[in-house]
Design a protein around this motif. Structure first.
Motif, PDB file in Angstrom:
ATOM      1  N   UNK A   4       0.725  -0.699   0.043  1.00 42.46           N
ATOM      2  CA  UNK A   4       0.211  -0.181  -0.118  1.00 42.46           C
ATOM      3  C   UNK A   4       0.814   0.506  -0.209  1.00 42.46           C
ATOM      4  N   UNK A   5       2.085   1.362   0.389  1.00 40.22           N
ATOM      5  CA  UNK A   5       2.486   2.270   1.079  1.00 40.22           C
ATOM      6  C   UNK A   5       3.442   2.795  -0.929  1.00 40.22           C
ATOM      7  N   UNK A   6       3.600   1.220  -1.160  1.00 42.42           N
ATOM      8  CA  UNK A   6       4.405   1.938  -2.854  1.00 42.42           C
ATOM      9  C   UNK A   6       2.759   2.269  -3.186  1.00 42.42           C
ATOM     10  N   UNK A   7       1.544   1.836  -3.704  1.00 35.85           N
ATOM     11  CA  UNK A   7       0.489   2.158  -4.266  1.00 35.85           C
ATOM     12  C   UNK A   7       0.600   3.858  -4.145  1.00 35.85           C
ATOM     13  N   UNK A   8       0.112   4.571  -2.582  1.00 37.83           N
ATOM     14  CA  UNK A   8       0.700   5.252  -2.395  1.00 37.83           C
ATOM     15  C   UNK A   8       1.212   6.019  -2.365  1.00 37.83           C
ATOM     16  N   UNK A   9       2.191   5.934  -2.928  1.00 34.59           N
ATOM     17  CA  UNK A   9       3.820   6.586  -3.529  1.00 34.59           C
ATOM     18  C   UNK A   9       4.164   6.348  -4.799  1.00 34.59           C
ATOM     19  N   UNK A  10       3.965   5.854  -5.737  1.00 37.81           N
ATOM     20  CA  UNK A  10       2.910   5.599  -7.405  1.00 37.81           C
ATOM     21  C   UNK A  10       1.766   6.522  -7.524  1.00 37.81           C
ATOM     22  N   UNK A  11       1.148   6.413  -6.824  1.00 32.30           N
ATOM     23  CA  UNK A  11      -0.095   7.440  -6.904  1.00 32.30           C
ATOM     24  C   UNK A  11       0.034   8.921  -7.185  1.00 32.30           C
ATOM     25  N   UNK A  12       1.163   9.175  -5.598  1.00 36.70           N
ATOM     26  CA  UNK A  12       1.556  10.762  -5.550  1.00 36.70           C
ATOM     27  C   UNK A  12       2.514  10.778  -6.528  1.00 36.70           C
ATOM     28  N   UNK A  13       2.700  10.154  -7.474  1.00 40.80           N
ATOM     29  CA  UNK A  13       3.811  10.605  -8.667  1.00 40.80           C
ATOM     30  C   UNK A  13       2.577  10.685 -10.177  1.00 40.80           C
ATOM     31  N   UNK A  28      11.125  -3.805   2.399  1.00 40.64           N
ATOM     32  CA  UNK A  28      10.361  -4.168   1.812  1.00 40.64           C
ATOM     33  C   UNK A  28       9.615  -5.484   1.975  1.00 40.64           C
ATOM     34  N   UNK A  29       8.196  -5.724   1.627  1.00 37.75           N
ATOM     35  CA  UNK A  29       7.795  -7.107   1.663  1.00 37.75           C
ATOM     36  C   UNK A  29       8.111  -7.952   0.490  1.00 37.75           C
ATOM     37  N   UNK A  30       7.690  -8.745  -0.251  1.00 39.79           N
ATOM     38  CA  UNK A  30       7.337  -9.755  -0.883  1.00 39.79           C
ATOM     39  C   UNK A  30       6.822  -9.371  -2.106  1.00 39.79           C
ATOM     40  N   UNK A  31       5.808  -8.545  -1.282  1.00 37.70           N
ATOM     41  CA  UNK A  31       4.622  -8.303  -1.861  1.00 37.70           C
ATOM     42  C   UNK A  31       4.877  -7.057  -2.392  1.00 37.70           C
ATOM     43  N   UNK A  32       5.580  -5.770  -1.509  1.00 39.38           N
ATOM     44  CA  UNK A  32       5.953  -4.726  -2.601  1.00 39.38           C
ATOM     45  C   UNK A  32       7.148  -5.238  -3.309  1.00 39.38           C
ATOM     46  N   UNK A  33       7.731  -5.552  -3.042  1.00 40.82           N
ATOM     47  CA  UNK A  33       8.387  -5.557  -4.406  1.00 40.82           C
ATOM     48  C   UNK A  33       7.470  -6.520  -5.725  1.00 40.82           C
ATOM     49  N   UNK A  34       6.884  -6.462  -5.610  1.00 38.57           N
ATOM     50  CA  UNK A  34       5.857  -7.027  -6.671  1.00 38.57           C
ATOM     51  C   UNK A  34       5.270  -5.766  -6.786  1.00 38.57           C
ATOM     52  N   UNK A  35       4.566  -5.557  -6.256  1.00 42.60           N
ATOM     53  CA  UNK A  35       4.001  -3.773  -6.827  1.00 42.60           C
ATOM     54  C   UNK A  35       5.100  -3.121  -7.083  1.00 42.60           C
ATOM     55  N   UNK A  36       5.887  -2.677  -6.762  1.00 40.51           N
ATOM     56  CA  UNK A  36       6.642  -1.513  -7.472  1.00 40.51           C
ATOM     57  C   UNK A  36       7.409  -2.231  -8.973  1.00 40.51           C
ATOM     58  N   UNK A  37       6.789  -3.372  -9.260  1.00 38.55           N
ATOM     59  CA  UNK A  37       6.900  -4.292 -11.120  1.00 38.55           C
ATOM     60  C   UNK A  37       5.797  -4.387 -11.205  1.00 38.55           C
ATOM     61  N   UNK A  38       4.895  -3.649 -10.906  1.00 34.94           N
ATOM     62  CA  UNK A  38       3.678  -4.182 -11.772  1.00 34.94           C
ATOM     63  C   UNK A  38       3.457  -3.924 -12.879  1.00 34.94           C
ATOM     64  N   UNK A  39       2.959  -5.101 -14.001  1.00 38.05           N
ATOM     65  CA  UNK A  39       2.935  -4.674 -15.297  1.00 38.05           C
ATOM     66  C   UNK A  39       2.085  -3.086 -15.565  1.00 38.05           C
ATOM     67  N   UNK A  40       2.043  -2.363 -16.235  1.00 40.95           N
ATOM     68  CA  UNK A  40       1.456  -1.354 -16.539  1.00 40.95           C
ATOM     69  C   UNK A  40       1.081  -0.244 -15.964  1.00 40.95           C
ATOM     70  N   UNK A  41       2.211  -0.568 -14.533  1.00 45.36           N
ATOM     71  CA  UNK A  41       2.154   0.753 -14.371  1.00 45.36           C
ATOM     72  C   UNK A  41       3.794   1.381 -13.579  1.00 45.36           C
ATOM     73  N   UNK A  42       4.258   2.279 -13.902  1.00 39.83           N
ATOM     74  CA  UNK A  42       5.399   3.823 -13.783  1.00 39.83           C
ATOM     75  C   UNK A  42       5.826   1.995 -13.183  1.00 39.83           C
TER      76      UNK A  42
END
Length: 83
Positions: A4-13, A28-42
């Motif tokens: 969620x912290x990764x998503x919030x940061x991305x939203x601010x970008x 960073x949790x494994x899920x946070x690392x996966x979110x950081x590299x999610x397809x279709x998102x910066x």
């Protein structure tokens, strides 16, 4: 750090940057690392505390590195018993 912290940061970008960098003194949790590299998102690069320390050490930024040699000595009991 959570996804969620990764998503919030991305939203601010959004509309401000094509890529981001998050630095944490923790991990960073494994899920946070996966979110950081999610397809279709910066994409976001994540640097956790361990990696941050390594980079500061490599670049000598704000730290002083002193190399030391440690000698370990152990008593050989068998040698003394054989006297």
């Amino acid at each position: 750090m959570s996804p969620s912290a990764v998503r919030d940061f991305r939203g601010a970008m959004v509309g401000r940057a094509d890529k981001g960098l998050m630095i944490s003194t923790g991990t960073f949790t494994r899920e946070a690392r996966a979110e950081a590299q999610r397809d279709g998102a910066p994409p976001l690069d994540l640097i956790d505390g361990d990696e941050l320390v390594q980079r500061l050490k490599e670049l000598r930024l704000g730290i002083k590195v002193t190399n030391r040699t440690v000698e370990e000595i152990e008593v050989d009991k068998n040698w003394f018993l054989s006297l």
